[in-house]
Write an enzyme that holds these catalytic residues in place. Structure first.
Site, PDB file in Angstrom:
ATOM      1  N   ARG A   1       0.886  -1.417  -0.155  1.00 13.49           N
ATOM      2  CA  ARG A   1      -0.139  -0.171   0.210  1.00 13.49           C
ATOM      3  C   ARG A   1       0.782   1.092  -0.543  1.00 13.49           C
ATOM      4  O   ARG A   1       1.206   2.595  -0.407  1.00 13.49           O
ATOM      5  CB  ARG A   1      -0.824   0.100   1.122  1.00 13.49           C
ATOM      6  CG  ARG A   1      -1.461   1.353   1.721  1.00 13.49           C
ATOM      7  CD  ARG A   1      -2.914   1.424   2.291  1.00 13.49           C
ATOM      8  NE  ARG A   1      -2.332   0.675   3.293  1.00 13.49           N
ATOM      9  CZ  ARG A   1      -1.884   1.268   3.852  1.00 13.49           C
ATOM     10  NH1 ARG A   1      -1.395   3.405   4.561  1.00 13.49           N
ATOM     11  NH2 ARG A   1      -1.523   1.014   5.319  1.00 13.49           N
TER      12      ARG A   1
ATOM     13  N   TYR B   1     -11.509  19.998 -17.525  1.00 10.22           N
ATOM     14  CA  TYR B   1     -11.914  18.509 -17.448  1.00 10.22           C
ATOM     15  C   TYR B   1     -13.398  18.575 -16.303  1.00 10.22           C
ATOM     16  O   TYR B   1     -12.985  18.707 -14.994  1.00 10.22           O
ATOM     17  CB  TYR B   1     -10.956  17.674 -17.199  1.00 10.22           C
ATOM     18  CG  TYR B   1     -11.482  16.281 -16.655  1.00 10.22           C
ATOM     19  CD1 TYR B   1     -12.247  15.839 -18.046  1.00 10.22           C
ATOM     20  CD2 TYR B   1     -11.074  15.519 -15.313  1.00 10.22           C
ATOM     21  CE1 TYR B   1     -12.549  14.179 -17.453  1.00 10.22           C
ATOM     22  CE2 TYR B   1     -11.326  13.828 -15.425  1.00 10.22           C
ATOM     23  CZ  TYR B   1     -11.830  13.293 -16.155  1.00 10.22           C
ATOM     24  OH  TYR B   1     -12.281  12.216 -16.441  1.00 10.22           O
TER      25      TYR B   1
ATOM     26  N   ASP C   1      -1.781  20.481 -13.932  1.00 10.88           N
ATOM     27  CA  ASP C   1      -1.926  19.625 -14.907  1.00 10.88           C
ATOM     28  C   ASP C   1      -1.751  19.204 -16.469  1.00 10.88           C
ATOM     29  O   ASP C   1      -1.969  20.483 -17.320  1.00 10.88           O
ATOM     30  CB  ASP C   1      -3.843  19.423 -15.417  1.00 10.88           C
ATOM     31  CG  ASP C   1      -4.618  18.197 -15.553  1.00 10.88           C
ATOM     32  OD1 ASP C   1      -3.375  17.376 -16.376  1.00 10.88           O
ATOM     33  OD2 ASP C   1      -5.154  17.896 -15.725  1.00 10.88           O
TER      34      ASP C   1
ATOM     35  N   LYS D   1      -3.205   8.514 -20.215  1.00 16.33           N
ATOM     36  CA  LYS D   1      -3.348   9.232 -21.219  1.00 16.33           C
ATOM     37  C   LYS D   1      -1.455   9.276 -22.682  1.00 16.33           C
ATOM     38  O   LYS D   1      -1.534   7.911 -22.738  1.00 16.33           O
ATOM     39  CB  LYS D   1      -3.079  10.355 -21.252  1.00 16.33           C
ATOM     40  CG  LYS D   1      -4.714  11.290 -20.244  1.00 16.33           C
ATOM     41  CD  LYS D   1      -6.258  10.303 -20.980  1.00 16.33           C
ATOM     42  CE  LYS D   1      -7.042  11.051 -20.482  1.00 16.33           C
ATOM     43  NZ  LYS D   1      -7.175  10.609 -18.968  1.00 16.33           N
TER      44      LYS D   1
END
Length: 423
Positions: free
Chosen positions: A58, A111, A183, A208
């Site tokens: 984790r 977005y 971003d 992406k």
């Protein structure tokens, strides 16, 4: 395990870094490709004495660390966290840095998933959301207040491809003791490195272009060493603490795939940019197209800023048709170019944001016109891409009603009844 990463050690060339950064060769066997460490836990010799800094998956894995090291080298960052989606990267930033009464400034073109996340999850915590035209430096300067905790920038933005002056925005944010988060998904570190321009944080949807093959969901958040970011130590510590608590890390296999994608990222981005430029210029000459939006065109209002802070203009071209009916018919009639959400893969994808990726903003001031189309230009032969667009545009003028008959019986067509989607 700490998410702090070493400074770049490989040669300065971006292509060389893309190939050689991270764990190469693998130390135990000498393999030139890192193995996939598909494990949940790691043996200790004595309590707390880890063999390589890993204790529980984790908080960190070798594959995640390998990807983070590679991203650090490409972005000139000292901290990276590779997480399980681009939205998770946003969650990490918002949850670590925002509290009740804080304000976040977001761009007018953002977005849809980012807006949905802030509106649905953080506004109810008492976070104020302000939408600002970040392409106008004076407007941003007037909007920032002592409540502003984060200035959130997308450049190029999704889907309108707005260009924001990162250096100017960073100065304004820092003067107000706010964090500038960028971003940079559409640009990737191959075309733009926001930390070098003064940003505090860089966010990527590694789904992406970074991965580039439409087979991974992932994200990343990166920070610098404080050279130009006065709150770097505090921001990094808060991010590390939050990420260790909530477990947003990317899986070993997805990290391995994204790291593999980085090896060809410079070559892919070069081809994406070349193809996108040709497509944009070709579309500008079509009567059916009302507007072509691409930072590489002199007609783009952010063209000069993009030239200054980017080394290429990216692989996404946006456009507006003369009518919504034509837009729907166009996206329904491409054959090589797939109608699908997401972007940045080797294949070309076409999107109708109003009914697909940006449906979440339909009833807000950020709503997208039905005439708007987003085109992720892939790596196919450019003549084939243009031929597909030409036949799809021709199909929009066929039929008795003049426009749109090609979409009537096509399961390729988007539907306004679709659920809120992402990408």
């Amino acid at each position: 395990m700490s998410s702090l990463h070493r400074a770049p050690t490989t040669p300065a060339g971006i292509s060389t870094r893309s190939v050689h950064s991270g764990a190469m060769p693998e130390s135990h066997t000498g393999s030139v490709v890192a193995p996939i460490f598909q494990t949940s836990t790691f043996v200790m010799d004595t309590p707390g004495d880890t063999r390589a800094g890993f204790d529980y998956a984790r908080t960190g894995t070798p594959n995640r660390s390998d990807l983070e090291d590679a991203l650090c080298e490409l972005e000139n960052a000292s901290f990276a966290a590779a997480v399980n989606s681009g939205t998770s990267a946003e969650v990490a930033v918002f949850s670590a840095l925002l509290g009740p009464g804080d304000e976040i400034i977001i761009p007018r073109d953002v977005y849809g998933g980012t807006f949905r996340l802030l509106k649905n999850e953080y506004e109810r915590w008492g976070v104020r959301i302000r939408t600002v035209d970040l392409t106008d430096t004076e407007t941003l300067a007037a909007a920032i207040s002592d409540r502003t905790a984060i200035v959130w920038v997308e450049t190029p933005s999704n889907p309108g491809l707005d260009i924001v002056d990162i250096e100017a925005a960073a100065k304004l944010a820092h003067a107000a003791n706010a964090v500038l988060a960028v971003d940079s998904t559409f640009a990737t570190p191959i075309l733009q490195r926001p930390l070098d321009l003064g940003a505090d944080l860089v966010i990527h949807s590694t789904t992406k272009f970074i991965n580039g093959h439409s087979d991974v969901i992932g994200g990343a958040v990166l920070a610098g060493d404080g050279t130009s970011c006065p709150r770097a130590a505090e921001v990094t510590e808060r991010l590390e603490t939050h990420l260790a608590s909530v477990g947003l890390g990317v899986s070993p296999f997805d990290a391995w795939l994204a790291r593999r994608g980085i090896k060809t990222l410079p070559l892919r981005m070069e081809r994406h940019c070349q193809n996108a430029q040709v497509v944009a210029e070709w579309l500008e000459g079509r009567d059916e197209i009302a507007e072509v939006i691409y930072p590489g065109l002199p007609s783009h209002p952010g063209h000069e800023v993009a030239k200054r802070q980017m080394s290429g203009f990216g692989g996404v071209v946006s456009l507006r048709t003369d009518t919504e009916a034509r837009a729907l018919a166009l996206v329904a009639n491409t054959k090589l170019i797939a109608l699908a959400e997401s972007l940045g893969g080797v294949e070309s994808l076409i999107d109708h944001p109003a009914t697909m990726t940006h449906l979440a903003v339909a009833d807000s001031e950020l709503s997208i016109s039905g005439t708007f189309i987003r085109l992720s230009v892939g790596l196919e032969d450019i003549d084939d891409i243009l031929a597909d667009l030409a036949q799809a545009l021709a199909a929009t003028t066929k039929g008795a009603d003049g426009i749109g008959s090609g979409a009537a019986g096509n399961d390729h067509a988007p539907s306004a009844a679709r659920p809120v989607l992402i990408g």
